[in-house]
Design a protein around this motif. Structure first.
Motif, PDB file in Angstrom:
ATOM      1  N   SER A 141      18.680  38.054 119.719  1.00 36.06           N
ATOM      2  CA  SER A 141      17.734  38.900 118.987  1.00 36.06           C
ATOM      3  C   SER A 141      16.537  38.088 118.504  1.00 36.06           C
ATOM      4  O   SER A 141      15.402  38.565 118.529  1.00 36.06           O
ATOM      5  CB  SER A 141      18.431  39.560 117.792  1.00 36.06           C
ATOM      6  OG  SER A 141      19.486  40.384 118.222  1.00 36.06           O
ATOM      7  N   THR A 142      16.807  36.864 118.075  1.00 39.35           N
ATOM      8  CA  THR A 142      15.735  36.002 117.595  1.00 39.35           C
ATOM      9  C   THR A 142      14.726  35.696 118.701  1.00 39.35           C
ATOM     10  O   THR A 142      13.508  35.772 118.491  1.00 39.35           O
ATOM     11  CB  THR A 142      16.313  34.684 117.053  1.00 39.35           C
ATOM     12  OG1 THR A 142      17.167  34.965 115.948  1.00 39.35           O
ATOM     13  CG2 THR A 142      15.206  33.743 116.621  1.00 39.35           C
ATOM     14  N   THR A 148       8.119  38.857 121.285  1.00 41.20           N
ATOM     15  CA  THR A 148       7.215  39.841 120.692  1.00 41.20           C
ATOM     16  C   THR A 148       6.045  39.161 120.001  1.00 41.20           C
ATOM     17  O   THR A 148       4.884  39.564 120.145  1.00 41.20           O
ATOM     18  CB  THR A 148       7.975  40.733 119.695  1.00 41.20           C
ATOM     19  OG1 THR A 148       9.135  41.287 120.327  1.00 41.20           O
ATOM     20  CG2 THR A 148       7.093  41.858 119.187  1.00 41.20           C
ATOM     21  N   ILE A 149       6.352  38.116 119.236  1.00 47.62           N
ATOM     22  CA  ILE A 149       5.293  37.365 118.551  1.00 47.62           C
ATOM     23  C   ILE A 149       4.368  36.686 119.561  1.00 47.62           C
ATOM     24  O   ILE A 149       3.142  36.710 119.423  1.00 47.62           O
ATOM     25  CB  ILE A 149       5.910  36.320 117.598  1.00 47.62           C
ATOM     26  CG1 ILE A 149       6.666  37.020 116.461  1.00 47.62           C
ATOM     27  CG2 ILE A 149       4.843  35.392 117.025  1.00 47.62           C
ATOM     28  CD1 ILE A 149       7.464  36.083 115.577  1.00 47.62           C
ATOM     29  N   LEU A 155      -0.682  35.473 121.941  1.00 47.67           N
ATOM     30  CA  LEU A 155      -1.473  35.649 123.154  1.00 47.67           C
ATOM     31  C   LEU A 155      -2.726  36.471 122.880  1.00 47.67           C
ATOM     32  O   LEU A 155      -3.810  36.179 123.412  1.00 47.67           O
ATOM     33  CB  LEU A 155      -0.629  36.320 124.237  1.00 47.67           C
ATOM     34  CG  LEU A 155      -1.230  36.340 125.641  1.00 47.67           C
ATOM     35  CD1 LEU A 155      -1.398  34.925 126.168  1.00 47.67           C
ATOM     36  CD2 LEU A 155      -0.353  37.139 126.590  1.00 47.67           C
ATOM     37  N   ILE A 156      -2.604  37.501 122.044  1.00 47.74           N
ATOM     38  CA  ILE A 156      -3.760  38.322 121.687  1.00 47.74           C
ATOM     39  C   ILE A 156      -4.738  37.524 120.839  1.00 47.74           C
ATOM     40  O   ILE A 156      -5.960  37.587 121.023  1.00 47.74           O
ATOM     41  CB  ILE A 156      -3.313  39.589 120.927  1.00 47.74           C
ATOM     42  CG1 ILE A 156      -2.430  40.469 121.818  1.00 47.74           C
ATOM     43  CG2 ILE A 156      -4.512  40.385 120.438  1.00 47.74           C
ATOM     44  CD1 ILE A 156      -3.104  40.950 123.074  1.00 47.74           C
ATOM     45  N   MET A 157      -4.236  36.713 119.913  1.00 49.20           N
ATOM     46  CA  MET A 157      -5.101  35.928 119.045  1.00 49.20           C
ATOM     47  C   MET A 157      -5.865  34.857 119.817  1.00 49.20           C
ATOM     48  O   MET A 157      -6.972  34.468 119.428  1.00 49.20           O
ATOM     49  CB  MET A 157      -4.262  35.272 117.936  1.00 49.20           C
ATOM     50  CG  MET A 157      -3.694  36.253 116.929  1.00 49.20           C
ATOM     51  SD  MET A 157      -2.495  35.482 115.802  1.00 49.20           S
ATOM     52  CE  MET A 157      -3.585  34.325 114.947  1.00 49.20           C
ATOM     53  N   LEU A 158      -5.270  34.366 120.900  1.00 52.66           N
ATOM     54  CA  LEU A 158      -5.904  33.310 121.691  1.00 52.66           C
ATOM     55  C   LEU A 158      -6.744  33.859 122.835  1.00 52.66           C
ATOM     56  O   LEU A 158      -7.168  33.103 123.708  1.00 52.66           O
ATOM     57  CB  LEU A 158      -4.821  32.376 122.254  1.00 52.66           C
ATOM     58  CG  LEU A 158      -4.041  31.569 121.214  1.00 52.66           C
ATOM     59  CD1 LEU A 158      -2.923  30.792 121.879  1.00 52.66           C
ATOM     60  CD2 LEU A 158      -4.966  30.627 120.448  1.00 52.66           C
ATOM     61  N   GLY A 271       1.059  41.410 115.249  1.00 49.82           N
ATOM     62  CA  GLY A 271       1.857  40.633 116.175  1.00 49.82           C
ATOM     63  C   GLY A 271       2.556  39.414 115.599  1.00 49.82           C
ATOM     64  O   GLY A 271       3.441  38.861 116.244  1.00 49.82           O
ATOM     65  N   THR A 272       2.163  38.988 114.402  1.00 52.80           N
ATOM     66  CA  THR A 272       2.828  37.821 113.800  1.00 52.80           C
ATOM     67  C   THR A 272       3.387  38.167 112.424  1.00 52.80           C
ATOM     68  O   THR A 272       4.594  38.234 112.248  1.00 52.80           O
ATOM     69  CB  THR A 272       1.838  36.646 113.693  1.00 52.80           C
ATOM     70  OG1 THR A 272       0.668  37.066 112.980  1.00 52.80           O
ATOM     71  CG2 THR A 272       1.422  36.155 115.074  1.00 52.80           C
TER      72      THR A 272
END
Length: 275
Positions: A141-142, A148-149, A155-158, A271-272
């Motif tokens: 699960s982790t 997801t992060i 990935l979106i932030m970069l 996302g984070t």
């Protein structure tokens, strides 16, 4: 069998990372991408909302995975297919009919990912004893959450800052494709070969249908099976309604009732920290 005694630590984290990444790509990254590429909120909500269907109806074809080939074969094959699909999205984003082309590939990606989920969860049960299953349930699960992060956060932030938005999204999906193909190569050699993971010895069309309907019949013989299904579907309904429209709400300018966030801010907020 070769790799029979491979440590679970060598493949469970990467397997469940690979399970989470395509789901994020289909369900979240696609929404942000389409919004940034000028697709209207109405079209975005309608067309991407249907992409959730393969995960909802995946029990319909799960019996076939038990009968045809091994679960290890399904895992490796679907990972290769998903890596190719992510690359296909990257190639088609700059084209004139990008919306229709990428949406078709997202559909294939969704069905491949749902099939991979079935095989991965079944393989987890076959490759581990009951003690190991209990031990690693939190670990898997982790790493699903880490995927997801990584997908809808980091990935979106970069994302590359450029005036050419389609080019930036192409690069994003090329990175995803490269990452996923790397996971495929790793699992092709590292996943163990449990003795219990084998296909049916003799499978004919009549056998498939008989086993298929037998599986469903045995399930609905359980007490209150229908009520349990209704609960699971209705419990997630409000979240499903909200999930598709929160991204347009984040992106739309303040004068149109949104929050006016940048793509990088969405990656950070949802996302984070959000996860």
């Amino acid at each position: 069998m070769k790799n029979k005694h491979t440590s679970p630590w060598a493949w469970i984290p990467t397997l469940y990372f690979a399970q989470g990444l395509p789901y994020v790509a289909v369900m979240t990254i696609s929404v942000i991408m389409y919004k940034r590429l000028g697709i209207s909120n109405t079209e975005l909500a309608f067309y991407t909302g249907w992409l959730n269907l393969p995960w909802v109806i995946k029990p319909l074809w799960s019996p076939f995975i038990d009968l045809i080939k091994t679960k290890r074969w399904w895992i490796v094959t679907m990972q290769l297919l998903m890596g190719a699909g992510l690359a296909g999205i990257a190639f088609t984003i700059p084209t004139e009919h990008f919306f229709q082309l990428t949406l078709a590939i997202f559909w294939l990606l969704a069905f491949s990912s749902a099939t991979h989920d079935i095989a991965a969860d079944g393989f987890y049960m076959l490759a581990l004893d009951s003690h190991q299953q209990a031990l690693f349930v939190g670990i898997r699960s982790t790493f699903y959450r880490i995927a997801t992060i990584a997908g809808q956060g980091l990935l979106i932030m970069l994302e590359i800052v450029t005036d050419n938005i389609p080019y930036a999204w192409s690069i994003t999906f090329f990175v995803l494709a490269g990452l996923f193909l790397g996971v495929w190569i790793y699992h092709k050699f590292i996943l163990p070969h449990p003795d219990s993971d084998h296909a049916a010895k003799e499978v004919s069309a009549s056998t498939l249908l008989k086993e298929f309907f037998g599986t469903f019949a045995s399930f609905f013989q359980k007490k209150q099976a229908s009520i349990a299904i209704l609960f699971m579907l209705l419990y997630r309904l409000p979240e499903a309604q909200l999930a598709k429209m929160c991204i347009p709400f984040f992106i739309d300018p303040i004068e149109e009732g949104g929050l006016g966030l940048t793509t990088e801010e969405i990656g950070f907020v949802q996302g984070t920290v959000g996860i």
